[in-house]
Design a protein around this motif. Structure first.
Motif, short mmCIF file in Angstrom:
data_model
loop_
_atom_site.label_atom_id
_atom_site.label_comp_id
_atom_site.label_asym_id
_atom_site.label_seq_id
_atom_site.Cartn_x
_atom_site.Cartn_y
_atom_site.Cartn_z
N ASP A 1 0.83 -1.21 0.00
CA ASP A 1 0.00 0.00 0.00
C ASP A 1 0.86 1.25 0.00
OD1 ASP A 1 -2.44 1.35 0.00
OD2 ASP A 1 -2.57 1.39 2.18
N VAL A 2 1.89 1.25 0.84
CA VAL A 2 2.78 2.41 0.92
C VAL A 2 3.51 2.62 -0.40
CG1 VAL A 2 4.88 3.31 2.00
CG2 VAL A 2 3.07 2.30 3.41
N VAL A 3 3.96 1.53 -1.02
CA VAL A 3 4.66 1.65 -2.31
C VAL A 3 3.72 2.23 -3.37
CG1 VAL A 3 5.66 0.33 -4.21
CG2 VAL A 3 6.36 -0.15 -1.87
N ALA A 4 2.48 1.73 -3.42
CA ALA A 4 1.53 2.21 -4.42
C ALA A 4 1.19 3.68 -4.20
CB ALA A 4 0.26 1.36 -4.38
N MET A 5 0.98 4.07 -2.93
CA MET A 5 0.64 5.45 -2.64
C MET A 5 1.82 6.38 -2.92
SD MET A 5 -1.59 4.96 0.88
CE MET A 5 -2.12 6.68 1.01
N THR A 6 3.02 5.91 -2.61
CA THR A 6 4.22 6.71 -2.90
C THR A 6 4.40 6.90 -4.40
OG1 THR A 6 5.28 5.89 -0.88
CG2 THR A 6 6.71 6.87 -2.54
N ALA A 7 4.17 5.84 -5.15
CA ALA A 7 4.31 5.92 -6.60
C ALA A 7 3.28 6.88 -7.19
CB ALA A 7 4.16 4.53 -7.22
N ALA A 8 2.04 6.81 -6.71
CA ALA A 8 1.00 7.70 -7.23
C ALA A 8 1.32 9.15 -6.92
CB ALA A 8 -0.35 7.31 -6.63
N ALA A 9 1.81 9.41 -5.70
CA ALA A 9 2.17 10.78 -5.34
C ALA A 9 3.34 11.27 -6.18
CB ALA A 9 2.51 10.86 -3.86
N GLY A 10 4.35 10.40 -6.34
CA GLY A 10 5.53 10.80 -7.11
C GLY A 10 5.25 11.02 -8.57
N ALA A 11 4.23 10.35 -9.11
CA ALA A 11 3.88 10.49 -10.53
C ALA A 11 2.99 11.68 -10.79
CB ALA A 11 3.20 9.21 -11.01
N THR A 12 2.65 12.41 -9.75
CA THR A 12 1.76 13.57 -9.89
C THR A 12 2.56 14.86 -9.83
OG1 THR A 12 -0.04 12.36 -8.82
CG2 THR A 12 -0.24 14.76 -8.93
N ARG A 13 2.63 15.56 -10.96
CA ARG A 13 3.26 16.89 -10.95
C ARG A 13 2.27 17.86 -10.30
NH1 ARG A 13 5.85 19.16 -16.16
NH2 ARG A 13 7.09 20.20 -14.56
N TYR A 14 2.80 18.82 -9.59
CA TYR A 14 1.89 19.72 -8.87
C TYR A 14 2.20 21.18 -9.21
CZ TYR A 14 5.81 20.33 -5.61
OH TYR A 14 7.03 20.60 -5.04
N GLY A 15 1.14 21.92 -9.33
CA GLY A 15 1.26 23.35 -9.60
C GLY A 15 0.39 24.13 -8.63
N GLU A 16 0.69 25.42 -8.53
CA GLU A 16 -0.07 26.28 -7.63
C GLU A 16 -0.07 27.69 -8.17
OE1 GLU A 16 0.19 28.08 -3.06
OE2 GLU A 16 1.17 26.18 -3.55
N LEU A 17 -1.19 28.37 -8.06
CA LEU A 17 -1.26 29.78 -8.41
C LEU A 17 -1.40 30.60 -7.15
CD1 LEU A 17 -1.75 28.52 -11.25
CD2 LEU A 17 -3.15 30.52 -11.73
N ALA A 18 -0.58 31.63 -7.03
CA ALA A 18 -0.60 32.50 -5.86
C ALA A 18 -0.47 33.94 -6.34
CB ALA A 18 0.55 32.15 -4.91
N VAL A 19 -0.74 34.87 -5.43
CA VAL A 19 -0.63 36.29 -5.74
C VAL A 19 0.57 36.86 -5.01
CG1 VAL A 19 -1.76 38.54 -5.62
CG2 VAL A 19 -3.12 36.48 -6.09
N ALA A 20 1.45 37.52 -5.74
CA ALA A 20 2.66 38.08 -5.13
C ALA A 20 2.31 39.19 -4.15
CB ALA A 20 3.58 38.62 -6.21
N GLU A 21 2.91 39.15 -2.97
CA GLU A 21 2.65 40.16 -1.96
C GLU A 21 3.57 41.37 -2.09
OE1 GLU A 21 2.97 38.28 1.81
OE2 GLU A 21 1.19 37.03 1.52
N ARG A 22 4.70 41.19 -2.76
CA ARG A 22 5.67 42.29 -2.90
C ARG A 22 6.54 42.05 -4.12
NH1 ARG A 22 7.28 38.92 1.03
NH2 ARG A 22 6.10 40.07 2.58
N GLN A 23 7.27 43.06 -4.53
CA GLN A 23 8.23 42.89 -5.62
C GLN A 23 9.35 41.96 -5.18
OE1 GLN A 23 11.29 45.89 -6.68
NE2 GLN A 23 10.16 46.07 -8.62
N SER A 24 9.71 41.03 -6.05
CA SER A 24 10.79 40.11 -5.69
C SER A 24 11.34 39.44 -6.94
CB SER A 24 10.31 39.06 -4.70
OG SER A 24 9.28 38.28 -5.28
N PHE A 25 12.52 38.85 -6.80
CA PHE A 25 13.14 38.11 -7.89
C PHE A 25 12.67 36.66 -7.82
CE2 PHE A 25 15.98 41.66 -7.21
CZ PHE A 25 16.27 42.08 -8.51
N THR A 26 12.29 36.09 -8.95
CA THR A 26 11.87 34.70 -9.02
C THR A 26 12.62 33.99 -10.14
OG1 THR A 26 10.10 34.88 -10.66
CG2 THR A 26 9.56 35.53 -8.40
#
Length: 553
Positions: free
Chosen positions: A438-463
């Motif tokens: 179960d742990v191997v299968a869950m780890t594989a599923a998590a690792g095969a999932t690319r993740y993205g996120e959208l956020a709003v910048a709070e201040r000027q910064s270098f990225t």
């Protein structure tokens, strides 16, 4: 670590006495917690009253220690008022369950007297001051409970206060008042089976009252230096001939316990009490000065949380299903469970429906090791899979897992870095298979999932994608800023293009509370037009979630 008890004068009530009382109460509750859990039949037979009292006392003791980190030998000059207020605040923010919430209010009542009068007024000794503090504590505890019931820890607190008040009126010392309160509490506890039918049927005294006797015993020991004799404290406090299924009598009650901290005005809390009282029972609201701890048993936990949103700002929300607690009370331990850390109320509900025990976090407030360990304990399983949901939580998750293993629980931490990876892992969770598989299968599923996120910048910064300005929409992929845009939907489309560039079969979208449904519809159509073989599922993250989370499997 609790400091060693220092000898007390019979008529000295100071900060050191409070610190000693706190450490002794914590230690005594730690020793008694299992016995108290064993006799817990009211208001719900979920075998956790001793644990809830202990965890509340632990939080109170930690609040006291955090307020005075320089105190290591009991010699630092700290006022009684500062000490007792810090102690009460620690109990308030960490109160657990019905009993722990009432204990927090009792300590607040003590602080309302001792914190306002650091020195006894002329003609009044510390004994009288302590007696008035105990009386205030009992009064405030009764006021905090929507429908007080006799034969509970409220009755024990009131009896202790009345006995202490009588001793104080007779010009007793602080030690004499403490001893009278302790004796009064013990006598009242012995009478509780005759006052409350549920206790009489089970043949036990009230569990919360039993814990309160322990606390009053610690008060007397802190002031006198004498340890309470074991037999008087525990003799009638732990009679445990129990019915075969003490939980059955509660099956018709509300299904959930809801607890949260709330920032709100006193007027708003008054209205909240009325709303929650109509939703369920066992309502206890404690606190003041803008910060409250809310506890209620309901069938609709979402409505209880929503009532808090109307009243103010609820956080540290904890929802427990009594079905799980009743199984635990019967000694039943599940073979395997999943604990998931989630950044959003909607995600918490989603993972809860999938069978996971959840830990809800707010932005910038990661859970401590103790909170993760508590969730593992609440899962009450022989094997636990822990999904931390963020790279920054790996160390805390590892520490919690290590402590849980020392308690005999087999724990595996899957290094999920986003909630969408946790969802992917939950989707393949197989509680009937072997733990390792179960742990191997869950780890594989998590690792095969690319993740993205959208956020709003709070201040000027270098990225990594260039310079962003305050208010820009940032599109992150696997933790790094990949796109900077001005519009949420357009930026999300750019993120999806990049994430699907290397293939994928399923896109998961988790929308934040302020994002309209039209954005989800636009993104679903965008994926369908450009990637016909890719399916899309959309969820609402709820309050505290990011504007948008994206997963690609």
């Amino acid at each position: 670590m609790p400091h060693e008890q220092q000898p007390q004068s019979p008529d000295v009530l100071d900060a050191d006495a409070v610190r000693t009382w706190s450490s002794l109460a914590l230690a005594a509750l730690g020793r008694a917690r299992e016995d108290i859990d064993a006799i817990n039949v009211y208001p719900v037979a979920d075998a956790d009253t001793g644990t809830n009292l202990y965890l509340t006392a632990e939080s109170a003791d930690r609040g006291l220690a955090d307020a005075f980190p320089e105190v290591t030998d009991g010699t630092a000059a700290t006022s009684l008022a500062e000490a007792v207020r810090a102690w009460a605040h620690g109990a308030l923010v960490g109160a657990r369950g019905n009993s722990g919430t009432i204990l927090a209010q009792l300590l607040r009542g003590v602080a309302d007297v001792l914190g306002d009068e650091p020195a006894p007024p002329a003609g009044h000794g510390p004994g009288g001051l302590l007696a008035r503090a105990l009386t205030r504590a009992a009064e405030e505890a009764y006021a905090a409970v929507a429908h007080p019931v006799e034969g509970t820890m409220l009755t024990v607190a009131d009896a202790a206060a009345r006995a202490g008040e009588a001793a104080g009126a007779a010009a007793g010392t602080a030690v004499e008042v403490a001893r009278a309160a302790y004796d009064g509490a013990r006598a009242a506890l012995a009478e509780t089976p005759g006052q409350l039918a549920a206790l009489g049927r089970a043949g036990v005294v009230d569990a919360g009252g039993c814990g309160l006797v322990v606390v009053f015993g610690a008060l007397w020991q802190a002031l006198s230096g004498q340890e309470p004799a074991a037999e008087p404290v525990r003799g009638r406090a732990v009679p445990v001939p129990r019915p075969p299924d003490p939980c059955a009598q509660e099956e018709d009650g509300p299904a959930y316990e809801v607890i949260y901290l709330l920032e709100a005005t006193e007027a708003a809390v008054g209205e909240l009490r009325e709303r929650l009282d109509a939703l369920g029972d066992s309502l206890v609201v404690v606190g003041g000065d803008g910060l409250w701890n809310v506890h209620v048993h309901v069938d609709d936990p979402g409505a209880a949380v929503e009532a808090g949103v109307v009243a103010g700002r609820p956080y540290r929300i904890r929802i427990t299903h009594f079905g799980d607690e009743r199984r635990r009370a019967r000694g039943e331990r599940a073979q395997r469970a999943v604990v998931a850390v989630v950044p959003g109320e909607g995600l918490a509900g989603l993972c809860g429906e999938a069978g996971a025990t959840t830990v809800l976090v707010r932005p910038g407030e990661p859970p401590a090791v103790a909170e993760l360990l508590d969730a593992v304990r609440r899962a009450h399983a022989r094997e636990v899979v822990l999904l931390p949901g963020g790279a920054e939580l790996r160390a805390a998750a590892a520490s919690a897992a290590e402590q849980a293993r020392a308690e005999g629980v087999r724990v595996a931490v899957i290094p999920t870095r986003s909630a969408v990876q946790g969802l992917a892992a939950l989707a393949v969770h197989d509680p009937e298979g072997s733990f390792d598989e179960d742990v191997v299968a869950m780890t594989a599923a998590a690792g095969a999932t690319r993740y993205g996120e959208l956020a709003v910048a709070e201040r000027q910064s270098f990225t990594s994608a260039g310079i962003c300005q305050a208010g820009d929409v940032l599109g992150l992929i696997d933790g790094d800023v990949a796109v900077i845009g001005a519009d949420l939907a357009e930026t999300a489309e750019a993120v999806l293009d990049r994430m699907l560039g290397s293939g994928g079969e399923l896109v998961t979208l988790v929308l934040g509370p302020e994002v309209p449904d039209t954005v989800a519809e636009r993104l679903e159509a965008y994926v369908q037009q450009g990637h016909l073989a890719v399916d899309t599922v959309t969820y609402r993250g709820g309050r505290y979630s990011a504007p948008l989370l994206v997963g690609v499997e």
